[in-house]
Structures are given as structure tokens and as C-alpha cells.
Design an enzyme around this catalytic site. Structure first.
Site, PDB file in Angstrom:
ATOM      1  N   CYS A  17       0.861  -1.184   0.000  1.00 31.60           N
ATOM      2  CA  CYS A  17       0.000   0.000   0.000  1.00 31.60           C
ATOM      3  C   CYS A  17       0.899   1.237   0.000  1.00 31.60           C
ATOM      4  CB  CYS A  17      -0.897   0.002   1.237  1.00 31.60           C
ATOM      5  SG  CYS A  17       0.047   0.129   2.784  1.00 31.60           S
ATOM      6  N   HIS A 129      -0.327  -4.729  19.616  1.00 36.52           N
ATOM      7  CA  HIS A 129       0.107  -4.393  18.256  1.00 36.52           C
ATOM      8  C   HIS A 129       0.769  -3.008  18.283  1.00 36.52           C
ATOM      9  CE1 HIS A 129      -0.082  -3.258  14.001  1.00 36.52           C
ATOM     10  NE2 HIS A 129      -0.107  -4.554  13.751  1.00 36.52           N
ATOM     11  N   GLU A 131       0.790  -0.510  16.329  1.00 38.40           N
ATOM     12  CA  GLU A 131      -0.081   0.617  15.972  1.00 38.40           C
ATOM     13  C   GLU A 131      -0.989   1.000  17.143  1.00 38.40           C
ATOM     14  OE1 GLU A 131      -3.791   1.877  13.153  1.00 38.40           O
ATOM     15  OE2 GLU A 131      -2.476   0.308  12.357  1.00 38.40           O
ATOM     16  N   SER A 228       1.694  -9.615  10.848  1.00 46.31           N
ATOM     17  CA  SER A 228       1.015  -8.575  10.068  1.00 46.31           C
ATOM     18  C   SER A 228      -0.487  -8.658  10.306  1.00 46.31           C
ATOM     19  CB  SER A 228       1.325  -8.760   8.574  1.00 46.31           C
ATOM     20  OG  SER A 228       0.396  -8.044   7.788  1.00 46.31           O
ATOM     21  N   SER A 229      -1.031  -7.643  10.961  1.00 51.29           N
ATOM     22  CA  SER A 229      -2.459  -7.641  11.304  1.00 51.29           C
ATOM     23  C   SER A 229      -3.335  -7.738  10.063  1.00 51.29           C
ATOM     24  CB  SER A 229      -2.799  -6.366  12.086  1.00 51.29           C
ATOM     25  OG  SER A 229      -4.196  -6.262  12.293  1.00 51.29           O
ATOM     26  N   SER A 273       1.961  -5.281   3.428  1.00 46.94           N
ATOM     27  CA  SER A 273       3.417  -5.148   3.572  1.00 46.94           C
ATOM     28  C   SER A 273       4.183  -6.250   2.847  1.00 46.94           C
ATOM     29  CB  SER A 273       3.801  -5.103   5.062  1.00 46.94           C
ATOM     30  OG  SER A 273       3.117  -6.087   5.800  1.00 46.94           O
TER      31      SER A 273
END
EC number: 1.17.7.4
Length: 316
Positions: A17, A129, A131, A228-229, A273
Site C-alpha cells: 500500500c 500491536h 499501531e 502482520s495484522s 506489507s
């Protein structure tokens, strides 16, 4: 021996992205400007192949700021960091570059605005996480309450049910998050939500593409990292959308071929990602074993691009 026939459905959009693209570019440009080593707090994005590639160029990945020498630049990962981190870097007079995805930064700004208006925040996200840690760390302790599901909403103890707002992690399942939002609004009718939902365009688009191809697929392979969520959410979305078997793989070597025995159609997608080179590697591995017919499943076109910070755009 003749290979069995296989239809491969390729999800589009898939893979990188704009926020991931920008974060990787920031590390590469920092290495170009300041030379190696450049320190990166936390994995710049959640993908081992990408991280190893940057490490080979001279990036040093650390978990905390105190592992960085004060005389070398440090980059903050795309997931964002608590406010205390850049404050500490400034106190130590370090050169730092913030690679936080602009869509994550938007959530940080939103949280700060609600806080200024006297609202307590509820964050929908995954505990631990990066983030979530970064977003919750924008405000003083106790000002952001974390919920992961509807059960957490039922147990929530708030300061004032009339003075609440909610935000979300950008990489959640769109459908699961909608359920949690419904529960929040049912329990706290006065709760204020974001003007535009926090789940980012890339997460939403990749989930929509998986939903579109899942009914036609005997199995779906999601290329992405286990930490990776958004990649893990794609596996869950595939299963909910009617695909009987979905598997998260980092590389072609991770594919569980026994589980794919007898399949006639496979969907391939990738988290935000995961680079295209790894997606191609999985497709090549399928071609080795099957007589392949390719089908594209296009549900959106992406042309988003984020600028790198000015400090890197200026000539060294």
C-alpha cells in the site's frame, strides 16, 4: 506425468500500500542521505523479506530508542509510536524521521482533537500491536480504553458515558469492526465516531477483493507475515466469505501442499506489507505443480501516493 489443471484467481488490489511504500522509501533515502548505519525503531513494516533487505543495505532494527546511539539518525516505523518517543529523541538531540503512515497519523490527530474536547477515547484494536500502542500513547494514561470485541464493550468501565468517542486501528476486519461499533453505539448512544472510518483504504480494498473471489476458490493463499495484522485479517475474511481453506504463507516454501491436494482453484492475495516478488514466487511454485489458468479479480484501482518527509526531500 501430466500436471493437474488449476485456476489461479489473483486478487487486485493486493500487496504493498502507499504507507508501506513510503516507509521503505524513507529508510532507503535516509541511507542515501546519511549513510549506514541508520537505526529503525521496530520493524519498519511487518515483513521479514523487506526488513532483511533493508538490513543488508545498512539499516539496524531495534525495539527501543535507548538502543540507538545519539549520533546516528533513527526512523520510527510505519505503525506509529507513542508521543513520548519523539519527545525523548528531541531531548537527546537525535536526528529522527517519522515514517508513520499518514492514515495512522490521521487517527492520532483525531484522538488528540477528541481529548481536547474533553472526551474519553475507546480504541478498537489488537492489544500489543505496535499501531495500537502508538495510538494509545498519544494521550495520557487512562484516556484511551482498548476493546478488541463486543464482549470487551460489555465490560467497559468509562468515566462518563455521555463524553465518549471511538477510534480504530487501521488494519482491522471491516465486518468485525462494524459489529464492535454496533455494540458500542448500543451501550453508549452518545459516543462520537470518526467522520470517515479509520480502517484504511488498502485494508478495506484487499478484504473486498478476497470476498469477491472466495466463493470461486477451493483454497486461498495469503502472502504475508504472521505478525502482520492486515494479512491475518485476510485469512479470516476468506474463511467467512465461503472459502473452505485459507492459509497465511510468508514465502512459497511455507505452502502446505498436502492441504491443497485435490483443489481445482486457488485464490492468491497478499497483505499490505508483502512485496510482489513474494507473490510471484508463490505463483511460480503453483505453476511447477499445476497446469495453470490465470484469472484476475479486480475490485478497485489504487493510485494513492504519500510524500516522504521534507528532511529527506532536501538535498544532503
Amino acid at each position: 506425468m501430466t500436471k493437474p489443471p488449476l485456476t489461479i484467481y489473483m486478487a487486485a488490489p493486493r500487496g504493498f500500500c502507499a504507507g508501506v511504500d513510503r516507509a521503505i522509501k524513507i529508510v532507503e533515502m535516509a541511507l542515501g542521505k546519511w549513510g549506514a548505519p541508520v537505526y529503525v525503531r521496530h520493524e519498519i513494516v511487518h515483513n521479514r523479506y523487506v526488513v532483511d533487505g533493508l538490513r543488508a543495505k545498512g539499516a539496524v532494527f531495534v525495539e527501543e530508542l535507548d538502543e540507538c546511539p545519539p549520533d546516528r539518525p533513527v526512523i520510527f516505523s510505519a505503525h506509529g509510536v507513542p508521543k513520548a518517543v519523539p519527545a525523548e529523541a528531541a531531548r537527546r538531540e537525535m536526528v529522527y524521521v517519522d515514517a508513520t503512515c499518514p492514515l495512522v497519523s490521521k487517527v492520532h490527530i483525531e484522538a488528540a482533537r477528541h481529548h481536547e474536547n474533553g472526551l474519553q477515547m475507546v480504541m478498537i484494536g489488537h492489544a500489543g500491536h505496535p499501531e495500537t500502542i502508538g495510538t494509545m500513547g498519544q494521550l495520557p494514561p487512562g484516556e484511551v480504553l482498548l476493546v478488541e470485541n463486543s464482549d470487551d464493550v460489555a465490560r467497559l468501565e468509562v468515566r462518563d458515558p455521555e463524553r465518549l468517542a471511538f477510534i480504530t486501528q487501521t488494519t482491522l476486519s471491516v465486518d468485525d469492526t462494524a459489529d464492535v461499533v454496533t455494540a458500542l453505539k448500543a451501550r453508549f448512544p452518545a459516543i462520537v465516531g470518526p467522520h470517515k472510518e479509520d480502517i484504511c483504504y488498502a485494508t478495506t480494498n484487499r478484504q473486498e477483493a478476497v470476498k469477491a473471489m472466495a466463493p470461486d476458490c477451493d483454497a486461498i493463499l495469503v502472502v504475508g507475515a504472521p505478525n502482520s495484522s492486515n494479512s491475518k485479517r485476510l485469512v479470516e475474511v476468506a474463511a467467512k466469505a465461503g472459502c473452505s481453506y485459507a492459509q497465511l504463507v510468508q514465502r512459497a516454501a511455507d505452502v502446505d501442499w498436502r492441504s491443497l491436494k485435490g483443489v481445482a482453484s486457488i485464490g492468491v492475495t497478499a497483505g499490505a506489507s508483502a512485496p510482489e516478488v513474494l507473490i510471484n514466487e508463490v505463483v511460480d511454485a503453483l505453476r511447477e505443480r499445476y497446469e495453470v489458468t490465470m484469472r484476475d479479480v479486480v475490485t478497485a484501482e489504487e493510485n494513492v501516493e504519500f510524500k516522504v518527509p521534507r528532511v529527506l526531500r532536501e538535498l544532503a
